[in-house]
Design a protein around this motif. Structure first.
Motif, mmCIF file in Angstrom:
data_model
loop_
_atom_site.group_PDB
_atom_site.id
_atom_site.type_symbol
_atom_site.label_atom_id
_atom_site.label_comp_id
_atom_site.label_asym_id
_atom_site.label_seq_id
_atom_site.Cartn_x
_atom_site.Cartn_y
_atom_site.Cartn_z
ATOM 1 N N GLN A 128 -38.130 -29.578 55.390
ATOM 2 C CA GLN A 128 -38.630 -30.965 55.375
ATOM 3 C C GLN A 128 -37.710 -31.854 54.531
ATOM 4 O OE1 GLN A 128 -42.732 -30.898 54.117
ATOM 5 N NE2 GLN A 128 -43.340 -29.504 55.756
ATOM 6 N N VAL A 129 -37.182 -31.318 53.447
ATOM 7 C CA VAL A 129 -36.224 -32.064 52.609
ATOM 8 C C VAL A 129 -34.966 -32.366 53.418
ATOM 9 C CG1 VAL A 129 -34.795 -32.017 50.539
ATOM 10 C CG2 VAL A 129 -37.121 -31.097 50.463
ATOM 11 N N TYR A 130 -34.437 -31.343 54.105
ATOM 12 C CA TYR A 130 -33.235 -31.543 54.924
ATOM 13 C C TYR A 130 -33.470 -32.605 56.001
ATOM 14 C CZ TYR A 130 -31.783 -26.937 53.055
ATOM 15 O OH TYR A 130 -31.449 -25.887 52.251
ATOM 16 N N GLN A 131 -34.610 -32.521 56.633
ATOM 17 C CA GLN A 131 -34.895 -33.435 57.749
ATOM 18 C C GLN A 131 -35.000 -34.885 57.270
ATOM 19 O OE1 GLN A 131 -38.400 -31.399 59.144
ATOM 20 N NE2 GLN A 131 -37.298 -30.332 60.788
ATOM 21 N N ARG A 132 -35.513 -35.083 56.051
ATOM 22 C CA ARG A 132 -35.663 -36.435 55.523
ATOM 23 C C ARG A 132 -34.312 -37.110 55.286
ATOM 24 N NH1 ARG A 132 -39.681 -34.404 51.960
ATOM 25 N NH2 ARG A 132 -38.317 -34.696 50.161
ATOM 26 N N ILE A 133 -33.301 -36.318 54.940
ATOM 27 C CA ILE A 133 -32.026 -36.918 54.531
ATOM 28 C C ILE A 133 -30.949 -36.817 55.608
ATOM 29 C CG2 ILE A 133 -32.536 -36.404 52.126
ATOM 30 C CD1 ILE A 133 -30.448 -34.167 52.271
ATOM 31 N N SER A 191 -26.173 -36.750 44.828
ATOM 32 C CA SER A 191 -26.981 -35.963 45.765
ATOM 33 C C SER A 191 -27.984 -36.845 46.497
ATOM 34 C CB SER A 191 -27.722 -34.851 45.031
ATOM 35 O OG SER A 191 -28.700 -35.392 44.150
ATOM 36 N N ALA A 192 -28.395 -36.389 47.677
ATOM 37 C CA ALA A 192 -29.413 -37.105 48.448
ATOM 38 C C ALA A 192 -30.814 -36.742 47.976
ATOM 39 C CB ALA A 192 -29.264 -36.788 49.929
ATOM 40 N N ASN A 211 -16.557 -30.585 59.011
ATOM 41 C CA ASN A 211 -17.633 -31.575 59.189
ATOM 42 C C ASN A 211 -18.632 -31.180 60.286
ATOM 43 O OD1 ASN A 211 -18.624 -33.957 58.035
ATOM 44 N ND2 ASN A 211 -17.922 -35.182 59.754
ATOM 45 N N GLN A 212 -18.793 -29.872 60.515
ATOM 46 C CA GLN A 212 -19.686 -29.412 61.583
ATOM 47 C C GLN A 212 -21.008 -28.909 60.999
ATOM 48 O OE1 GLN A 212 -17.523 -26.575 64.002
ATOM 49 N NE2 GLN A 212 -15.984 -28.078 64.628
ATOM 50 N N TYR A 213 -21.689 -29.798 60.309
ATOM 51 C CA TYR A 213 -22.971 -29.468 59.702
ATOM 52 C C TYR A 213 -23.723 -30.768 59.497
ATOM 53 C CZ TYR A 213 -20.552 -31.033 55.499
ATOM 54 O OH TYR A 213 -19.855 -31.772 54.580
ATOM 55 N N ASP A 214 -25.009 -30.670 59.241
ATOM 56 C CA ASP A 214 -25.834 -31.864 59.025
ATOM 57 C C ASP A 214 -26.149 -32.101 57.556
ATOM 58 O OD1 ASP A 214 -26.352 -32.593 61.880
ATOM 59 O OD2 ASP A 214 -27.242 -30.582 61.894
ATOM 60 N N VAL A 215 -26.396 -31.016 56.840
ATOM 61 C CA VAL A 215 -26.713 -31.098 55.406
ATOM 62 C C VAL A 215 -25.962 -29.989 54.692
ATOM 63 C CG1 VAL A 215 -28.530 -30.916 53.653
ATOM 64 C CG2 VAL A 215 -29.002 -32.103 55.805
ATOM 65 N N PHE A 216 -25.425 -30.312 53.522
ATOM 66 C CA PHE A 216 -24.739 -29.322 52.691
ATOM 67 C C PHE A 216 -25.638 -28.976 51.513
ATOM 68 C CE2 PHE A 216 -21.367 -28.658 49.255
ATOM 69 C CZ PHE A 216 -21.191 -27.318 49.570
ATOM 70 N N GLU A 262 -39.070 -39.793 42.645
ATOM 71 C CA GLU A 262 -39.142 -39.686 44.110
ATOM 72 C C GLU A 262 -37.920 -39.000 44.705
ATOM 73 O OE1 GLU A 262 -38.182 -44.073 43.058
ATOM 74 O OE2 GLU A 262 -39.463 -42.444 42.314
ATOM 75 N N LYS A 263 -36.878 -38.812 43.904
ATOM 76 C CA LYS A 263 -35.696 -38.095 44.391
ATOM 77 C C LYS A 263 -35.852 -36.586 44.222
ATOM 78 C CE LYS A 263 -30.647 -38.429 44.251
ATOM 79 N NZ LYS A 263 -29.461 -39.051 43.608
ATOM 80 N N ILE A 264 -36.925 -36.169 43.573
ATOM 81 C CA ILE A 264 -37.148 -34.743 43.273
ATOM 82 C C ILE A 264 -38.308 -34.215 44.109
ATOM 83 C CG2 ILE A 264 -37.592 -33.034 41.473
ATOM 84 C CD1 ILE A 264 -36.771 -35.225 39.434
ATOM 85 N N THR A 265 -38.079 -33.112 44.794
ATOM 86 C CA THR A 265 -39.137 -32.435 45.548
ATOM 87 C C THR A 265 -39.371 -31.055 44.941
ATOM 88 O OG1 THR A 265 -38.513 -33.554 47.598
ATOM 89 C CG2 THR A 265 -39.854 -31.567 47.807
ATOM 90 N N VAL A 266 -40.618 -30.740 44.652
ATOM 91 C CA VAL A 266 -40.954 -29.418 44.118
ATOM 92 C C VAL A 266 -41.157 -28.447 45.274
ATOM 93 C CG1 VAL A 266 -42.639 -28.051 42.832
ATOM 94 C CG2 VAL A 266 -41.991 -30.334 42.021
ATOM 95 N N VAL A 267 -40.369 -27.380 45.280
ATOM 96 C CA VAL A 267 -40.523 -26.298 46.252
ATOM 97 C C VAL A 267 -40.540 -25.000 45.463
ATOM 98 C CG1 VAL A 267 -39.585 -25.123 48.268
ATOM 99 C CG2 VAL A 267 -39.286 -27.605 48.030
ATOM 100 N N HIS A 268 -41.689 -24.350 45.424
ATOM 101 C CA HIS A 268 -41.816 -23.116 44.644
ATOM 102 C C HIS A 268 -41.007 -21.977 45.255
ATOM 103 C CE1 HIS A 268 -45.792 -24.829 43.055
ATOM 104 N NE2 HIS A 268 -44.989 -24.721 42.019
ATOM 105 N N HIS A 269 -40.610 -21.078 44.387
ATOM 106 C CA HIS A 269 -39.981 -19.839 44.833
ATOM 107 C C HIS A 269 -41.001 -18.956 45.553
ATOM 108 C CE1 HIS A 269 -36.034 -20.204 43.255
ATOM 109 N NE2 HIS A 269 -36.357 -20.185 41.979
ATOM 110 N N ALA A 270 -40.498 -17.880 46.148
ATOM 111 C CA ALA A 270 -41.342 -16.854 46.761
ATOM 112 C C ALA A 270 -40.612 -15.522 46.608
ATOM 113 C CB ALA A 270 -41.611 -17.183 48.224
ATOM 114 N N THR A 271 -41.195 -14.470 47.137
ATOM 115 C CA THR A 271 -40.557 -13.158 47.038
ATOM 116 C C THR A 271 -40.691 -12.383 48.341
ATOM 117 O OG1 THR A 271 -40.602 -11.000 45.915
ATOM 118 C CG2 THR A 271 -42.673 -12.204 46.024
#
Length: 367
Positions: free
Chosen positions: A361-366, A143-144, A87-92, A166-175
């Motif tokens: 930003q997604v992690y911080q929100r939840i 899921s959160a 339990n030593q984490y904030d988001v999984f 509103e439970k879905i956030t679009v985050v594009h891939h990159a390379t």
């Protein structure tokens, strides 16, 4: 903030888009000062083994490929459970859809949905993953937040599952190709003129129709070759088709042993052709952009969203249309140079730093 990632995408997969996504995300988060932990003991994943960012132990396939992978996956799963219980984490952030963690995590978790291929087309492409639609629905319910890698994929999620937009956030891939250091001295042996196909060639990848479509073009101009980079050696059916089309001396499969080698494959090609019937994002598009390679895409799924006007498009079910676009690229160097320029420009919209920032930003929100 501490983010815990698990073993699922890394145990037995040497290369692949999902493991590359998570590896790049973890490294980029670390560069932003975010503490990341990967609950993984044993892996043959090239991205991890060639990096100093994570410490893992490789293993040999002493029981055969699948039995050995299953054994080490079980060991890694037990280790992941142990890290969850600490339990030593904030988001999984689990890296795939196995539900082993549901009874062990007390913190919020985020899922990344990479594509809807299996869920949209069912048994036709059912081998892609072992997670049923019902299981995924359970995971989405618990899921959160859910990350979709494109707007097209977000719409697929909304259509296929009971999930609020509103439970879905679009985050594009990159390379990582945008920042890749390719030594001038590193070169590869390739034909003078060739088209490039990258990755696996099964089912929805539309490889056999693609090959049939360009066969008349290759037959007319024997100087032009097709290189299939990665995806494993040709199977007997593919070998037979190549022979039937009279292209044995023009179509070849090449392994990819490093990013710089793949970069050169793109860089020296007349064009990169992506004939797939459906994808969630299409990282090879960004790789081609970064390497200065003209891109020809099927007009399907997320491709127009990703590439916009920086590619030529064809109807993936029309051999004539595909062949016309390929021949247009071959004949028109001005067009090739225009697409290279547009590809560089479009590629700037995507970056690993941007992907990491938006995911954070997604992690911080939840949290």
């Amino acid at each position: 903030m501490k983010i815990l990632f698990d073993h699922q995408a890394f145990t037995g997969v040497r290369y692949g888009g999902v493991s590359r996504y998570f590896y790049d995300l973890m490294v980029s988060l670390q560069q932003k000062g975010v503490e990341t932990q990967l609950s993984l003991l044993f892996s043959n994943n090239a991205y991890l083994l060639e990096s100093d960012a994570f410490r893992v132990q490789s293993f040999s396939y002493f029981l055969g490929f699948m039995p050995t992978n299953m054994l080490f996956s079980q060991v890694n799963r037990l280790w992941s459970i142990a890290q969850l219980k600490r339990n030593q984490y904030d988001v999984f952030h689990p890296t795939f859809f196995h539900p082993y963690f549901l009874n062990h995590t007390k913190k919020p978790f985020v899922l990344t949905y990479h594509d809807a291929i299996k869920d949209k087309f069912g048994a036709e492409f059912g081998h892609i993953d072992n997670a049923s639609k019902e299981l995924k629905q359970t995971l989405f319910d618990r899921s959160a937040q859910v990350i979709a890698v494109s707007e097209n994929t977000k719409q697929d999620l909304i259509e296929l599952f009971r999930i609020k937009p509103e439970k879905i956030t679009v985050v594009h891939h990159a390379t990582a190709f945008q920042n890749l250091n390719v030594p001038e001295t590193f070169q590869i042996q390739v034909p003078e003129m060739y088209l490039l196909y990258v990755g696996t060639r099964n089912d929805y990848k539309n490889f056999a129709p693609f090959l049939k479509a360009i066969a008349p073009t290759l037959t007319k101009n024997r100087r032009i070759h097709l290189i299939c980079a990665g995806g494993g050696a040709f199977n007997p059916e593919e070998t037979q088709l190549i022979q039937q089309l009279g292209l044995t001396n023009q179509v070849g499969q090449r392994g990819i042993d490093s990013d710089v080698a793949l970069f050169r494959f793109y860089q020296n090609a007349l064009a990169f052709v992506y004939p797939s019937l459906y994808e969630g994002f299409g990282i090879p598009i960004l790789e081609a952009f970064a390497a200065g390679c003209p891109v020809i895409l099927s007009r399907a799924s997320c491709f127009p969203e990703v590439a916009q006007d920086a590619a030529l498009y064809f109807d993936p079910k029309s051999e004539a249309d595909l062949r016309q676009q390929v021949e247009k690229i071959i004949a028109d160097d001005t067009l090739r140079q225009s697409l290279i320029r547009k590809g560089y420009e479009r590629g700037q919209y995507f970056s690993l730093e941007k992907t990491a920032s938006q995911t954070l930003q997604v992690y911080q929100r939840i949290a």
